[in-house]
Design a protein around this motif. Structure first.
Motif, PDB file in Angstrom:
ATOM      1  N   PHE A  10       0.788  -1.221   0.000  1.00 34.02           N
ATOM      2  CA  PHE A  10       0.000   0.000   0.000  1.00 34.02           C
ATOM      3  C   PHE A  10       0.825   1.278   0.000  1.00 34.02           C
ATOM      4  O   PHE A  10       0.297   2.365   0.161  1.00 34.02           O
ATOM      5  N   GLY A  13      -0.560   3.836  -2.282  1.00 35.29           N
ATOM      6  CA  GLY A  13      -1.670   4.640  -1.768  1.00 35.29           C
ATOM      7  C   GLY A  13      -1.169   5.879  -1.057  1.00 35.29           C
ATOM      8  O   GLY A  13      -1.698   6.971  -1.239  1.00 35.29           O
ATOM      9  N   SER A  24     -10.927   5.555  -2.301  1.00 38.77           N
ATOM     10  CA  SER A  24     -10.372   4.256  -2.626  1.00 38.77           C
ATOM     11  C   SER A  24     -10.566   3.862  -4.080  1.00 38.77           C
ATOM     12  O   SER A  24      -9.726   3.185  -4.646  1.00 38.77           O
ATOM     13  N   VAL A  27      -7.797   5.405  -6.106  1.00 42.83           N
ATOM     14  CA  VAL A  27      -6.523   4.826  -5.698  1.00 42.83           C
ATOM     15  C   VAL A  27      -6.322   3.497  -6.413  1.00 42.83           C
ATOM     16  O   VAL A  27      -5.243   3.207  -6.929  1.00 42.83           O
ATOM     17  N   VAL A  28      -7.373   2.677  -6.488  1.00 45.77           N
ATOM     18  CA  VAL A  28      -7.273   1.390  -7.173  1.00 45.77           C
ATOM     19  C   VAL A  28      -6.951   1.592  -8.645  1.00 45.77           C
ATOM     20  O   VAL A  28      -6.013   0.993  -9.177  1.00 45.77           O
ATOM     21  N   LEU A  41      -2.289  -6.151  -7.488  1.00 49.73           N
ATOM     22  CA  LEU A  41      -3.034  -5.319  -6.553  1.00 49.73           C
ATOM     23  C   LEU A  41      -4.510  -5.587  -6.787  1.00 49.73           C
ATOM     24  O   LEU A  41      -4.969  -5.559  -7.920  1.00 49.73           O
ATOM     25  N   THR A  43      -8.661  -4.817  -5.475  1.00 43.87           N
ATOM     26  CA  THR A  43      -9.516  -3.831  -4.809  1.00 43.87           C
ATOM     27  C   THR A  43      -9.640  -4.152  -3.325  1.00 43.87           C
ATOM     28  O   THR A  43      -9.561  -3.255  -2.481  1.00 43.87           O
ATOM     29  N   VAL A  46      -6.708  -2.933  -1.400  1.00 44.41           N
ATOM     30  CA  VAL A  46      -6.719  -1.481  -1.198  1.00 44.41           C
ATOM     31  C   VAL A  46      -7.601  -1.124  -0.013  1.00 44.41           C
ATOM     32  O   VAL A  46      -7.201  -0.352   0.860  1.00 44.41           O
TER      33      VAL A  46
END
Length: 182
Positions: A10, A13, A24, A27-28, A41, A43, A46
């Motif tokens: 992360f 992020g 979020s 970010v994904v 990665l 979801t 995240v």
């Protein structure tokens, strides 16, 4: 020292939050666009990591917006943790290549089935190389992103060369040197 939970999964992020307040969902998608070709990665990761980062005080969640999305803002502790993380010595790469696992146990498949799998994966790598080369030709990436793209191009070329070699190795009968170059 960076909090124990601050790790590669992360760090993006936090790195992305350095620039702007994000929820979020973006970010994904940002992570997948930026690192998805070389770092897995999901979801669900995240969401778990954002919750962990919030518990550690690395980010603060704002009020829920549409579709229950929360905007996140990086805290000073988050900035410090990211600065420590990005300055650490990166660990060794960890290859997890499902096709290699299949090839390692390929003697349990019919030669035709394995050849079909290899052909499909070769096609995917040819497409990825073409996409990377098209992106490189546009010459619009900042230097660090371009350096990462260079790795992707060289990686795809190496994988395609490996497909040639594995084909030669797995074909029945002797293979001449002339056949290996085609």
């Amino acid at each position: 020292m960076a909090p124990e939970l601050l790790h590669d999964r992360f760090a993006l992020g936090i790195g992305d939050a350095q620039r702007r307040c994000r929820d979020s969902g973006p970010v994904v998608s940002t992570a997948q666009a930026r690192i998805g070709k070389f770092w897995s990665l999901t979801t669900s990761q995240v969401y778990r990591e954002l919750a962990a980062m919030e518990r550690q005080g690395l980010i603060e969640a704002g009020k829920k917006g549409p579709r229950d999305r929360k905007p996140y803002l990086l805290t000073e502790a988050g900035r410090t943790a990211f600065a420590e993380w990005i300055d650490r010595e990166p660990g060794d790469e960890n290859i997890r290549h499902p096709l290699l696992l299949t090839v390692a146990f390929g003697d349990h498949l019919s030669p035709e089935r394995l050849a079909s799998m290899l052909a499909e994966h070769r096609r995917r790598h040819e497409e990825q190389l073409a996409a990377y080369e098209q992106q490189a030709a546009a010459d619009i990436l900042p230097p660090h992103a371009a350096a990462t793209l260079d790795f992707g191009i060289l990686y795809e070329r190496a994988v395609l060369e490996w497909f040639d070699r594995v084909r030669d190795r797995l074909e029945p009968g002797p293979v001449s040197a002339a056949d290996r170059t085609t």
